[in-house]
Design a protein around this motif. Structure first.
Motif, mmCIF file in Angstrom:
data_model
loop_
_atom_site.group_PDB
_atom_site.id
_atom_site.type_symbol
_atom_site.label_atom_id
_atom_site.label_comp_id
_atom_site.label_asym_id
_atom_site.label_seq_id
_atom_site.Cartn_x
_atom_site.Cartn_y
_atom_site.Cartn_z
ATOM 1 N N SER A 20 -0.760 -6.673 7.869
ATOM 2 C CA SER A 20 -0.892 -6.658 6.414
ATOM 3 C C SER A 20 -0.998 -8.089 5.898
ATOM 4 O O SER A 20 -0.500 -9.029 6.518
ATOM 5 C CB SER A 20 0.304 -5.961 5.780
ATOM 6 O OG SER A 20 1.486 -6.676 6.064
ATOM 7 N N ASP A 24 -2.906 -6.935 0.087
ATOM 8 C CA ASP A 24 -2.723 -5.491 0.298
ATOM 9 C C ASP A 24 -1.628 -4.917 -0.593
ATOM 10 O O ASP A 24 -1.488 -3.693 -0.688
ATOM 11 C CB ASP A 24 -2.326 -5.209 1.760
ATOM 12 C CG ASP A 24 -3.410 -5.534 2.758
ATOM 13 O OD1 ASP A 24 -4.601 -5.515 2.389
ATOM 14 O OD2 ASP A 24 -3.056 -5.811 3.924
ATOM 15 N N ASP A 27 -2.414 -2.056 -3.201
ATOM 16 C CA ASP A 27 -2.795 -0.811 -2.534
ATOM 17 C C ASP A 27 -1.602 -0.168 -1.827
ATOM 18 O O ASP A 27 -1.450 1.058 -1.851
ATOM 19 C CB ASP A 27 -3.920 -1.063 -1.530
ATOM 20 C CG ASP A 27 -5.218 -1.470 -2.203
ATOM 21 O OD1 ASP A 27 -5.406 -1.158 -3.400
ATOM 22 O OD2 ASP A 27 -6.056 -2.101 -1.536
ATOM 23 N N LEU A 28 -0.760 -0.980 -1.210
ATOM 24 C CA LEU A 28 0.404 -0.446 -0.505
ATOM 25 C C LEU A 28 1.401 0.198 -1.470
ATOM 26 O O LEU A 28 1.978 1.246 -1.162
ATOM 27 C CB LEU A 28 1.082 -1.539 0.315
ATOM 28 C CG LEU A 28 0.335 -1.932 1.585
ATOM 29 C CD1 LEU A 28 0.873 -3.244 2.142
ATOM 30 C CD2 LEU A 28 0.414 -0.830 2.622
ATOM 31 N N GLU A 57 4.490 -7.903 -1.908
ATOM 32 C CA GLU A 57 4.083 -9.274 -1.579
ATOM 33 C C GLU A 57 5.207 -9.999 -0.848
ATOM 34 O O GLU A 57 4.961 -10.685 0.153
ATOM 35 C CB GLU A 57 3.702 -10.031 -2.858
ATOM 36 C CG GLU A 57 2.387 -9.601 -3.450
ATOM 37 C CD GLU A 57 2.107 -10.214 -4.813
ATOM 38 O OE1 GLU A 57 0.942 -10.139 -5.242
ATOM 39 O OE2 GLU A 57 3.044 -10.749 -5.466
ATOM 40 N N VAL A 73 -1.295 -2.279 8.852
ATOM 41 C CA VAL A 73 -1.998 -1.319 8.008
ATOM 42 C C VAL A 73 -3.166 -0.743 8.792
ATOM 43 O O VAL A 73 -3.713 -1.380 9.689
ATOM 44 C CB VAL A 73 -2.507 -1.950 6.687
ATOM 45 C CG1 VAL A 73 -1.340 -2.395 5.814
ATOM 46 C CG2 VAL A 73 -3.461 -3.099 6.940
ATOM 47 N N VAL A 75 -6.937 0.730 8.088
ATOM 48 C CA VAL A 75 -7.973 0.673 7.061
ATOM 49 C C VAL A 75 -9.161 1.512 7.513
ATOM 50 O O VAL A 75 -9.715 1.294 8.594
ATOM 51 C CB VAL A 75 -8.423 -0.787 6.808
ATOM 52 C CG1 VAL A 75 -9.522 -0.844 5.762
ATOM 53 C CG2 VAL A 75 -7.240 -1.660 6.413
ATOM 54 N N ARG A 79 -10.410 1.145 2.710
ATOM 55 C CA ARG A 79 -9.146 1.328 1.990
ATOM 56 C C ARG A 79 -8.021 1.585 2.980
ATOM 57 O O ARG A 79 -8.238 2.108 4.073
ATOM 58 C CB ARG A 79 -9.237 2.459 0.974
ATOM 59 C CG ARG A 79 -9.353 3.830 1.581
ATOM 60 C CD ARG A 79 -9.452 4.886 0.482
ATOM 61 N NE ARG A 79 -9.472 6.203 1.064
ATOM 62 C CZ ARG A 79 -8.724 7.214 0.663
ATOM 63 N NH1 ARG A 79 -7.912 7.056 -0.344
ATOM 64 N NH2 ARG A 79 -8.805 8.387 1.235
ATOM 65 N N ILE A 80 -6.817 1.208 2.582
ATOM 66 C CA ILE A 80 -5.646 1.418 3.431
ATOM 67 C C ILE A 80 -5.278 2.895 3.375
ATOM 68 O O ILE A 80 -5.138 3.470 2.295
ATOM 69 C CB ILE A 80 -4.475 0.530 2.975
ATOM 70 C CG1 ILE A 80 -4.853 -0.955 3.097
ATOM 71 C CG2 ILE A 80 -3.221 0.825 3.805
ATOM 72 C CD1 ILE A 80 -3.834 -1.908 2.519
ATOM 73 N N PHE A 83 0.303 2.893 7.066
ATOM 74 C CA PHE A 83 0.928 1.625 7.446
ATOM 75 C C PHE A 83 2.183 1.892 8.258
ATOM 76 O O PHE A 83 2.712 2.999 8.277
ATOM 77 C CB PHE A 83 1.240 0.751 6.222
ATOM 78 C CG PHE A 83 2.256 1.298 5.262
ATOM 79 C CD1 PHE A 83 3.594 0.957 5.370
ATOM 80 C CD2 PHE A 83 1.865 2.127 4.223
ATOM 81 C CE1 PHE A 83 4.526 1.445 4.472
ATOM 82 C CE2 PHE A 83 2.787 2.622 3.315
ATOM 83 C CZ PHE A 83 4.119 2.279 3.440
#
Length: 182
Positions: A20, A24, A27-28, A57, A73, A75, A79-80, A83
């Motif tokens: 990651s 990200d 999105d996460l 973050e 992650v 993908v 897109r993710i 994870f």
């Protein structure tokens, strides 16, 4: 810690597993919220223990610089879709092990994403002198339990009546571990 990107082709789906990165985080945050609402296999209900963008973050940054943590992650289609994390500790008596957790969007079950996230984590652990990986799994998640056994995990214990699900019933949590003494 950072690993090299790895591409997979399973049942007509191509996806990449990679470490990651801080971009990200948005999105996460959204993905975790969605996944928590899709299954009762996880510890949280939708919205519980919410992690915002800033929280992800910070998590990604800490995991990137820590030799005892790994945040991956998956993908697909830019897109993710899933994870996983391995989280270790610097307490000397536990420094040989990490705890593994994984989640994948329900629409992407059946493509080996969870299995490949775990296999990449095992490879990382084995090559970084991490001797043990632990995880918890709901007793009704028999597919996951069988997968974990195939990948060398053993049942170490049962936490009885550990969770209450939407049906109002109590369920056990299975504690599993994989020890690499090589």
């Amino acid at each position: 810690m950072i690993i090299s990107n790895k591409e997979f082709h399973v049942n007509g789906l191509t996806y990449t597993i990679r470490s990651s990165i801080e971009i990200d985080a948005k999105d996460l945050s959204e993905l975790r919220l969605q996944i928590d609402g899709e299954t009762e296999n996880l510890d949280r209900e939708r919205g519980e223990a919410f992690i915002d963008i800033s929280g992800f973050e910070q998590l990604i940054h800490a995991d990137t610089i820590s030799p005892k943590n790994l945040f991956l992650v998956a993908v697909a289609d830019k897109r993710i879709v899933g994870f996983s994390r391995c989280e270790g500790t610097y307490l000397k008596r536990f420094s040989h092990k990490v705890e593994f957790g994984v989640c994948v969007l329900k629409d992407f079950w059946g493509y080996g994403i969870g299995k490949n996230l775990l296999q990449e984590s095992i490879t990382w652990a084995d090559s970084n002198d991490i001797k043990k990986i632990t995880l918890n799994v709901l007793e009704t998640n028999t597919k996951a339990i069988e997968l974990y056994k195939r990948l060398g995990f053993e049942i170490e214990g049962i936490l009885k009546n550990d969770k209450i699900l939407s049906d109002g019933e109590y369920y056990n949590t299975i504690v599993m571990g994989r020890f690499n003494d090589a």
